[in-house]
Design a protein around this motif. Structure first.
Motif, PDB file in Angstrom:
ATOM      1  N   ALA A   5      86.754  51.354  40.921  1.00 17.72           N
ATOM      2  CA  ALA A   5      85.573  51.468  41.782  1.00 17.72           C
ATOM      3  C   ALA A   5      84.665  50.250  41.665  1.00 17.72           C
ATOM      4  O   ALA A   5      83.626  50.185  42.335  1.00 17.72           O
ATOM      5  N   GLY A   6      85.033  49.308  40.806  1.00 19.85           N
ATOM      6  CA  GLY A   6      84.246  48.085  40.660  1.00 19.85           C
ATOM      7  C   GLY A   6      83.328  48.070  39.460  1.00 19.85           C
ATOM      8  O   GLY A   6      82.621  47.078  39.228  1.00 19.85           O
ATOM      9  N   GLY A   7      83.313  49.145  38.670  1.00 16.46           N
ATOM     10  CA  GLY A   7      82.453  49.189  37.490  1.00 16.46           C
ATOM     11  C   GLY A   7      83.121  48.561  36.279  1.00 16.46           C
ATOM     12  O   GLY A   7      84.323  48.297  36.279  1.00 16.46           O
ATOM     13  N   ALA A   8      82.331  48.317  35.258  1.00 17.87           N
ATOM     14  CA  ALA A   8      82.834  47.751  34.005  1.00 17.87           C
ATOM     15  C   ALA A   8      82.764  48.815  32.913  1.00 17.87           C
ATOM     16  O   ALA A   8      81.861  49.655  32.907  1.00 17.87           O
ATOM     17  N   VAL A   9      83.730  48.769  31.999  1.00 17.71           N
ATOM     18  CA  VAL A   9      83.837  49.769  30.945  1.00 17.71           C
ATOM     19  C   VAL A   9      83.610  49.141  29.575  1.00 17.71           C
ATOM     20  O   VAL A   9      84.180  48.084  29.271  1.00 17.71           O
ATOM     21  N   VAL A  10      82.771  49.780  28.764  1.00 19.49           N
ATOM     22  CA  VAL A  10      82.573  49.396  27.373  1.00 19.49           C
ATOM     23  C   VAL A  10      83.091  50.543  26.507  1.00 19.49           C
ATOM     24  O   VAL A  10      82.643  51.684  26.644  1.00 19.49           O
ATOM     25  N   SER A  11      84.055  50.259  25.654  1.00 13.76           N
ATOM     26  CA  SER A  11      84.593  51.285  24.759  1.00 13.76           C
ATOM     27  C   SER A  11      83.923  51.193  23.393  1.00 13.76           C
ATOM     28  O   SER A  11      83.545  50.106  22.952  1.00 13.76           O
ATOM     29  N   ILE A  12      83.770  52.335  22.745  1.00 13.34           N
ATOM     30  CA  ILE A  12      83.280  52.393  21.366  1.00 13.34           C
ATOM     31  C   ILE A  12      84.288  53.210  20.579  1.00 13.34           C
ATOM     32  O   ILE A  12      84.396  54.430  20.763  1.00 13.34           O
ATOM     33  N   THR A  13      85.049  52.542  19.711  1.00 14.56           N
ATOM     34  CA  THR A  13      86.119  53.187  18.961  1.00 14.56           C
ATOM     35  C   THR A  13      86.145  52.651  17.531  1.00 14.56           C
ATOM     36  O   THR A  13      85.391  51.736  17.188  1.00 14.56           O
TER      37      THR A  13
ATOM     38  N   GLY B 156      78.793  46.784  39.552  1.00 19.14           N
ATOM     39  CA  GLY B 156      77.569  46.561  38.791  1.00 19.14           C
ATOM     40  C   GLY B 156      77.207  47.730  37.895  1.00 19.14           C
ATOM     41  O   GLY B 156      76.360  47.598  37.010  1.00 19.14           O
ATOM     42  N   ASP B 157      77.835  48.882  38.129  1.00 19.99           N
ATOM     43  CA  ASP B 157      77.603  50.024  37.246  1.00 19.99           C
ATOM     44  C   ASP B 157      78.410  49.843  35.958  1.00 19.99           C
ATOM     45  O   ASP B 157      79.377  49.084  35.909  1.00 19.99           O
ATOM     46  N   LEU B 158      77.996  50.566  34.924  1.00 26.30           N
ATOM     47  CA  LEU B 158      78.629  50.432  33.607  1.00 26.30           C
ATOM     48  C   LEU B 158      78.996  51.812  33.069  1.00 26.30           C
ATOM     49  O   LEU B 158      78.228  52.765  33.229  1.00 26.30           O
ATOM     50  N   MET B 159      80.168  51.902  32.457  1.00 32.56           N
ATOM     51  CA  MET B 159      80.567  53.140  31.782  1.00 32.56           C
ATOM     52  C   MET B 159      80.757  52.872  30.301  1.00 32.56           C
ATOM     53  O   MET B 159      81.460  51.933  29.920  1.00 32.56           O
ATOM     54  N   ILE B 160      80.142  53.704  29.460  1.00 28.76           N
ATOM     55  CA  ILE B 160      80.322  53.613  28.015  1.00 28.76           C
ATOM     56  C   ILE B 160      81.148  54.818  27.587  1.00 28.76           C
ATOM     57  O   ILE B 160      80.765  55.967  27.834  1.00 28.76           O
TER      58      ILE B 160
ATOM     59  N   LEU C  71      89.895  58.010  33.120  1.00 32.14           N
ATOM     60  CA  LEU C  71      88.526  57.855  33.615  1.00 32.14           C
ATOM     61  C   LEU C  71      88.135  56.378  33.678  1.00 32.14           C
ATOM     62  O   LEU C  71      87.531  55.923  34.663  1.00 32.14           O
ATOM     63  N   SER C  72      88.486  55.652  32.622  1.00 28.69           N
ATOM     64  CA  SER C  72      88.121  54.238  32.555  1.00 28.69           C
ATOM     65  C   SER C  72      88.782  53.438  33.674  1.00 28.69           C
ATOM     66  O   SER C  72      88.137  52.609  34.334  1.00 28.69           O
ATOM     67  N   ARG C  73      90.069  53.676  33.895  1.00 33.13           N
ATOM     68  CA  ARG C  73      90.774  52.933  34.946  1.00 33.13           C
ATOM     69  C   ARG C  73      90.217  53.272  36.331  1.00 33.13           C
ATOM     70  O   ARG C  73      90.062  52.387  37.187  1.00 33.13           O
ATOM     71  N   THR C  74      89.899  54.539  36.551  1.00 35.51           N
ATOM     72  CA  THR C  74      89.331  54.941  37.840  1.00 35.51           C
ATOM     73  C   THR C  74      87.979  54.287  38.054  1.00 35.51           C
ATOM     74  O   THR C  74      87.658  53.837  39.174  1.00 35.51           O
TER      75      THR C  74
ATOM     76  N   LEU D 111      84.320  66.894  35.212  1.00 35.49           N
ATOM     77  CA  LEU D 111      83.014  66.647  35.827  1.00 35.49           C
ATOM     78  C   LEU D 111      82.717  65.151  35.926  1.00 35.49           C
ATOM     79  O   LEU D 111      82.160  64.680  36.921  1.00 35.49           O
ATOM     80  N   MET D 112      83.088  64.398  34.888  1.00 37.46           N
ATOM     81  CA  MET D 112      82.854  62.955  34.939  1.00 37.46           C
ATOM     82  C   MET D 112      83.696  62.310  36.025  1.00 37.46           C
ATOM     83  O   MET D 112      83.230  61.410  36.739  1.00 37.46           O
ATOM     84  N   MET D 113      84.929  62.772  36.206  1.00 39.25           N
ATOM     85  CA  MET D 113      85.788  62.199  37.237  1.00 39.25           C
ATOM     86  C   MET D 113      85.179  62.406  38.623  1.00 39.25           C
ATOM     87  O   MET D 113      85.226  61.512  39.475  1.00 39.25           O
ATOM     88  N   THR D 114      84.585  63.570  38.859  1.00 37.92           N
ATOM     89  CA  THR D 114      83.969  63.804  40.170  1.00 37.92           C
ATOM     90  C   THR D 114      82.750  62.914  40.378  1.00 37.92           C
ATOM     91  O   THR D 114      82.470  62.488  41.504  1.00 37.92           O
ATOM     92  N   ASN D 115      82.035  62.612  39.314  1.00 31.36           N
ATOM     93  CA  ASN D 115      80.844  61.765  39.441  1.00 31.36           C
ATOM     94  C   ASN D 115      81.188  60.296  39.607  1.00 31.36           C
ATOM     95  O   ASN D 115      80.362  59.516  40.083  1.00 31.36           O
ATOM     96  N   ILE D 116      82.396  59.909  39.219  1.00 29.63           N
ATOM     97  CA  ILE D 116      82.795  58.513  39.360  1.00 29.63           C
ATOM     98  C   ILE D 116      82.843  58.096  40.832  1.00 29.63           C
ATOM     99  O   ILE D 116      82.757  56.911  41.155  1.00 29.63           O
ATOM    100  N   SER D 117      82.923  59.077  41.732  1.00 25.41           N
ATOM    101  CA  SER D 117      82.902  58.742  43.162  1.00 25.41           C
ATOM    102  C   SER D 117      81.608  58.051  43.554  1.00 25.41           C
ATOM    103  O   SER D 117      81.545  57.361  44.584  1.00 25.41           O
TER     104      SER D 117
END
Length: 283
Positions: A205-213, A180-184, A198-201, A169-175
């Motif tokens: 698309a031009g978004g930035a990814v913040v990981s929490i691990t 300027g959008d952000l993914m956590i 998911l992060s690479r996709t 479901l998240m992959m479909t919403n990444i479209s």
């Protein structure tokens, strides 16, 4: 910064030999006082000069300075301990001892988590969050529980939030992602291939990814645009899991408070949304 926290924080940037020394010290910190630099080198099958250089690279004058600092940290229980206003537990009072030990362990883990996420880094991520047009939040399994709660908090602040605990479901919403959008992305060990994809996709698309691990070397953290890390270390697996949850919750709570403080409009929107929710519950 306490020596063991410093070693953990710099481990990912060390050479192979340095990582061997770091891992040995982290696993045997309580025994280090009995080891000379030569004995430590012999135990690891390396040269004594490697041990000395390792100590100096961490900012110590030499191995004796490192050994003394680690010994002091171990004597303090690995970090600052909260003061106790009550009477000391009676000898053999296992209930009280367990209670105090868990409280100290949680305090130490949260303090290490704070030190591993410096102020400038936290403020940069908060600024990214505040500027983002949309915030995508994803976590699977147990991580999904924290992702869901954090997504709800962001929504209460008036932020457009997209949350799914399902990778498909998240992959479909990444479209719908835009620059300027952000993914956590929440992932305790950062090794799930679905989340890395998911992060690479999202980045494509031009978004930035913040990981929490966890504070470990992992694929998700390595490829994220920014990373928040959680410290949780204990010989007992069930305690270590509790420490991770406690430290992660502390980190998320602090991010939320900073978002409220940084942008007064967010705080006003929170008050409005909380009132609306309350009216809905009362109706």
């Amino acid at each position: 910064m306490p020596p063991l926290v410093r070693i953990r924080s710099e481990r990912d940037h060390m050479s192979a030999i340095e990582r061997r020394i770091a891992d040995y010290i982290l696993d045997n910190a309580h025994l280090l006082r009995d080891y000379s630099s030569q004995q430590l080198a012999s135990a690891l099958g390396i040269s004594q000069s490697s041990v000395v250089k390792f100590s100096q690279k961490l900012g110590f004058k030499g191995y004796p300075d490192l050994k003394y600092s680690v010994g002091q940290a171990v004597a303090r229980g690995g970090g600052p301990q909260p003061a106790s206003n009550g009477p000391a537990p009676a000898p053999g009072d296992g209930y009280q001892q367990l209670q105090d030990a868990l409280r100290r362990s949680k305090a130490a883990a949260e303090d290490e988590t704070r030190l591993l996420n410096p102020r400038a880094h936290i403020e940069q991520i908060v600024a990214r969050l505040d500027r983002a047009q949309k915030v995508f939040v994803c976590g699977l399994g147990d991580d999904g529980l924290f992702a869901r709660e954090f997504a709800m908090r962001l929504s209460l602040l008036g932020m457009l939030t997209v949350h799914h605990a399902d990778a498909i479901l998240m992959m479909t919403n990444i479209s719908a992602a835009r620059p300027g959008d952000l993914m956590i992305v929440f992932s305790e060990f950062g090794k799930l291939p679905q989340l890395s994809q998911l992060s690479r996709t999202f980045q494509d698309a031009g978004g930035a990814v913040v990981s929490i691990t966890r504070h470990t070397a992992n694929p998700l953290r390595a490829h994220a645009d920014a990373a928040l890390v959680v410290s949780a270390h204990d010989p007992a697996p069930h305690i270590e899991q509790l420490l991770y949850r406690s430290s992660l919750q502390y980190l998320l709570d602090f991010l939320f408070v900073l978002l409220c403080q940084t942008n007064p409009d967010r705080e006003r929107q929170l008050a409005v949304n909380l009132e609306r929710v309350q009216r809905l519950l009362d109706s």
